[in-house]
Motif scaffolding. Structure first.
Motif, PDB file in Angstrom:
ATOM      1  N   LEU A 115       0.874  -1.104   0.150  1.00  0.00           N
ATOM      2  CA  LEU A 115       0.049  -0.054   0.061  1.00  0.00           C
ATOM      3  C   LEU A 115       1.098   1.206   0.032  1.00  0.00           C
ATOM      4  O   LEU A 115       0.666   2.296  -0.618  1.00  0.00           O
ATOM      5  N   GLU A 116       1.899   1.267   0.735  1.00  0.00           N
ATOM      6  CA  GLU A 116       2.919   2.442   0.761  1.00  0.00           C
ATOM      7  C   GLU A 116       3.657   2.682  -0.479  1.00  0.00           C
ATOM      8  O   GLU A 116       3.893   3.735  -0.879  1.00  0.00           O
ATOM      9  N   ALA A 117       4.032   1.253  -1.287  1.00  0.00           N
ATOM     10  CA  ALA A 117       4.487   1.568  -2.328  1.00  0.00           C
ATOM     11  C   ALA A 117       3.519   2.269  -3.642  1.00  0.00           C
ATOM     12  O   ALA A 117       3.954   2.743  -4.441  1.00  0.00           O
ATOM     13  N   GLN A 118       2.291   1.758  -3.403  1.00  0.00           N
ATOM     14  CA  GLN A 118       1.376   2.293  -4.338  1.00  0.00           C
ATOM     15  C   GLN A 118       1.077   3.718  -4.140  1.00  0.00           C
ATOM     16  O   GLN A 118       0.918   4.429  -5.078  1.00  0.00           O
ATOM     17  N   LYS A 119       0.943   4.164  -2.966  1.00  0.00           N
ATOM     18  CA  LYS A 119       1.055   5.568  -2.731  1.00  0.00           C
ATOM     19  C   LYS A 119       2.140   6.468  -3.394  1.00  0.00           C
ATOM     20  O   LYS A 119       1.969   7.390  -4.060  1.00  0.00           O
ATOM     21  N   ALA A 120       3.374   5.602  -3.075  1.00  0.00           N
ATOM     22  CA  ALA A 120       4.434   6.482  -3.372  1.00  0.00           C
ATOM     23  C   ALA A 120       4.494   6.820  -4.863  1.00  0.00           C
ATOM     24  O   ALA A 120       4.881   7.711  -5.570  1.00  0.00           O
ATOM     25  N   ALA A 121       4.056   5.765  -5.688  1.00  0.00           N
ATOM     26  CA  ALA A 121       4.196   5.673  -7.396  1.00  0.00           C
ATOM     27  C   ALA A 121       3.161   6.589  -7.573  1.00  0.00           C
ATOM     28  O   ALA A 121       3.481   7.506  -8.712  1.00  0.00           O
ATOM     29  N   GLU A 122       1.929   6.829  -6.997  1.00  0.00           N
ATOM     30  CA  GLU A 122       1.060   7.782  -7.272  1.00  0.00           C
ATOM     31  C   GLU A 122       1.612   9.198  -7.258  1.00  0.00           C
ATOM     32  O   GLU A 122       1.422  10.036  -8.035  1.00  0.00           O
ATOM     33  N   LEU A 123       2.342   9.346  -6.183  1.00  0.00           N
ATOM     34  CA  LEU A 123       3.080  10.578  -5.789  1.00  0.00           C
ATOM     35  C   LEU A 123       4.056  11.139  -7.219  1.00  0.00           C
ATOM     36  O   LEU A 123       4.109  12.151  -7.392  1.00  0.00           O
ATOM     37  N   LEU A 124       4.776  10.091  -7.305  1.00  0.00           N
ATOM     38  CA  LEU A 124       5.889  10.283  -8.413  1.00  0.00           C
ATOM     39  C   LEU A 124       5.197  10.240  -9.948  1.00  0.00           C
ATOM     40  O   LEU A 124       5.695  10.744 -10.829  1.00  0.00           O
ATOM     41  N   GLY A 125       3.914   9.896  -9.890  1.00  0.00           N
ATOM     42  CA  GLY A 125       3.261   9.901 -11.345  1.00  0.00           C
ATOM     43  C   GLY A 125       3.648   8.689 -12.177  1.00  0.00           C
ATOM     44  O   GLY A 125       3.633   9.068 -13.515  1.00  0.00           O
ATOM     45  N   VAL A 126       4.055   7.443 -11.738  1.00  0.00           N
ATOM     46  CA  VAL A 126       4.255   6.471 -12.378  1.00  0.00           C
ATOM     47  C   VAL A 126       3.606   5.167 -12.170  1.00  0.00           C
ATOM     48  O   VAL A 126       3.417   5.094 -10.867  1.00  0.00           O
ATOM     49  N   PRO A 127       3.399   4.262 -12.927  1.00  0.00           N
ATOM     50  CA  PRO A 127       2.884   3.005 -12.516  1.00  0.00           C
ATOM     51  C   PRO A 127       3.907   2.153 -11.889  1.00  0.00           C
ATOM     52  O   PRO A 127       5.146   2.455 -11.979  1.00  0.00           O
ATOM     53  N   ALA A 129       8.261  13.334  -0.879  1.00  0.00           N
ATOM     54  CA  ALA A 129       6.899  13.017  -0.139  1.00  0.00           C
ATOM     55  C   ALA A 129       6.585  11.528  -0.539  1.00  0.00           C
ATOM     56  O   ALA A 129       6.109  10.624   0.269  1.00  0.00           O
ATOM     57  N   ALA A 130       7.223  11.121  -1.434  1.00  0.00           N
ATOM     58  CA  ALA A 130       7.296   9.673  -2.261  1.00  0.00           C
ATOM     59  C   ALA A 130       7.970   8.559  -1.002  1.00  0.00           C
ATOM     60  O   ALA A 130       7.570   7.547  -0.736  1.00  0.00           O
ATOM     61  N   PHE A 131       9.202   9.328  -0.677  1.00  0.00           N
ATOM     62  CA  PHE A 131       9.903   8.612   0.335  1.00  0.00           C
ATOM     63  C   PHE A 131       9.121   8.483   1.622  1.00  0.00           C
ATOM     64  O   PHE A 131       9.288   7.267   2.289  1.00  0.00           O
ATOM     65  N   ASP A 132       9.012   9.635   2.126  1.00  0.00           N
ATOM     66  CA  ASP A 132       8.056   9.457   3.206  1.00  0.00           C
ATOM     67  C   ASP A 132       6.963   8.660   3.372  1.00  0.00           C
ATOM     68  O   ASP A 132       6.274   8.364   4.408  1.00  0.00           O
TER      69      ASP A 132
END
Length: 244
Positions: free
Chosen positions: A61-73, A175-178
Motif C-alpha cells: 500500500l505504501e509503495a502504491q501511494k509513493a508511485a502515485e505521488l511520483l506519477g508512475v505505475p 513525499a514519495a520517500f516518506d
C-alpha cells in the motif's frame, strides 16, 4: 501474483529488490520523467515480506501511494524476499517482463551494496536484460534488449557518471520517500533499524545536496553506468532537464 499494469514501450524502468529501494535513490528522476511526458515505471522484485518492520501488505500500500505521488505505475513480481536466486525460473520471469514492457533504459540496484538482495538483483537484472534480446531464448514475448543500463549508488560507489538536477520535484520526491512510514519513521514501539533512524533520511538529503553542489543546483540524483556513457542515457538527461 498481482495483476500487472498494461504497459508497453517504456522510456525508463527503475527496478528494486524491495518496495522503497527505488524511492531512496531515484524518485526525483521518475517524477521528472512523468512531468516531461516520458513513460516511466517502477518494478519491485519482491514485496519486502522479510522486512523487520511492516507487513508485505502494508509495504504494498505504501509503495502504491509513493508511485502515485511520483506519477508512475508500479509492477510487483512477488519473488520471495531474501530467497529469490539467479536461477532460470527467476531470470525468465524477469525476461518476460522486459519483453512485455520494452523499456529503452533500465535503472538497476547497485552492484556493491550491504544488502545481499540488492547485489543479487543487480546481477539477475543484467543477465535478464541481455538474454531478453535473444530471439531463440525460450521465453514468452518478442525479443527486446534495452538500449542502456544505469545503476544507483551503493557502498563507496565513487564519482557518479551522471547527475540529474531534480530540484523542481524535490518536495514531491521526498513525499514519495516518506510514504514508506513503516520503514523510515522513527517509532519507539517498533524495532530499531538503520533506515528508520532520522539520520538515514538526513543522509538521503545530504547526498542529494552534495551532488547538487557539483551541478550548481539545489538537489541532484546520481547514476553510474559503463563507459563510454551510452547515448541513450545522455539523451535521457537532456529530456529530463529540458524546460517543462
Amino acid at each position: 501474483m498481482s495483476p500487472q499494469p498494461l504497459l508497453h514501450g517504456l522510456d525508463l524502468l527503475a527496478l528494486g529488490a524491495h518496495p522503497d529501494d527505488v524511492e531512496v535513490h531515484v524518485g526525483g528522476i521518475l517524477a521528472l520523467a512523468a512531468d516531461r511526458g516520458l513513460k516511466g515505471a517502477i518494478l519491485d522484485l519482491t514485496s519486502g515480506d522479510l522486512g523487520t518492520r511492516g507487513t508485505a501488505e502494508t509495504r504494498r500500500l505504501e509503495a502504491q501511494k509513493a508511485a502515485e505521488l511520483l506519477g508512475v505505475p508500479r509492477i510487483v513480481l512477488d519473488f520471495p524476499d531474501g530467497r529469490f536466486t539467479e536461477e532460470e525460473a527467476y531470470r525468465t520471469r524477469l525476461m518476460g517482463e522486459i519483453r512485455r514492457l520494452r523499456p529503452r533504459i533500465l535503472i538497476l540496484p547497485s552492484p556493491e551494496d550491504r544488502h545481499p538482495d540488492h547485489r543479487r538483483a543487480h546481477r539477475l537484472i543484467r543477465e535478464a536484460s541481455y538474454y531478453a534480446g535473444l530471439k531463440r531464448y525460450p521465453c514468452e514475448g518478442t525479443p527486446w534488449r534495452p538500449e542502456a543500463l544505469a545503476w544507483v549508488g551503493g557502498e563507496n560507489p565513487g564519482q557518479p557518471d551522471l547527475l540529474v538536477d531534480v530540484s523542481a520535484v524535490w518536495e514531491r520526491r521526498m513525499a514519495a520517500f516518506d510514504a514508506f512510514g513503516s520503514q523510515f519513521t522513527a517509532d519507539p514501539a517498533q524495532p530499531v533499524t538503520r533506515i528508520a533512524h532520522p539520520a538515514f533520511r538526513r543522509g538521503v538529503e545530504g547526498r542529494a545536496m552534495h551532488w547538487g553542489s557539483l551541478r550548481l543546483c539545489a538537489w541532484a540524483e546520481a547514476l553510474w553506468c559503463e563507459k563510454p556513457v551510452p547515448a541513450a542515457l545522455i539523451q535521457l538527461l537532456s529530456q529530463l532537464e529540458s524546460p517543462a
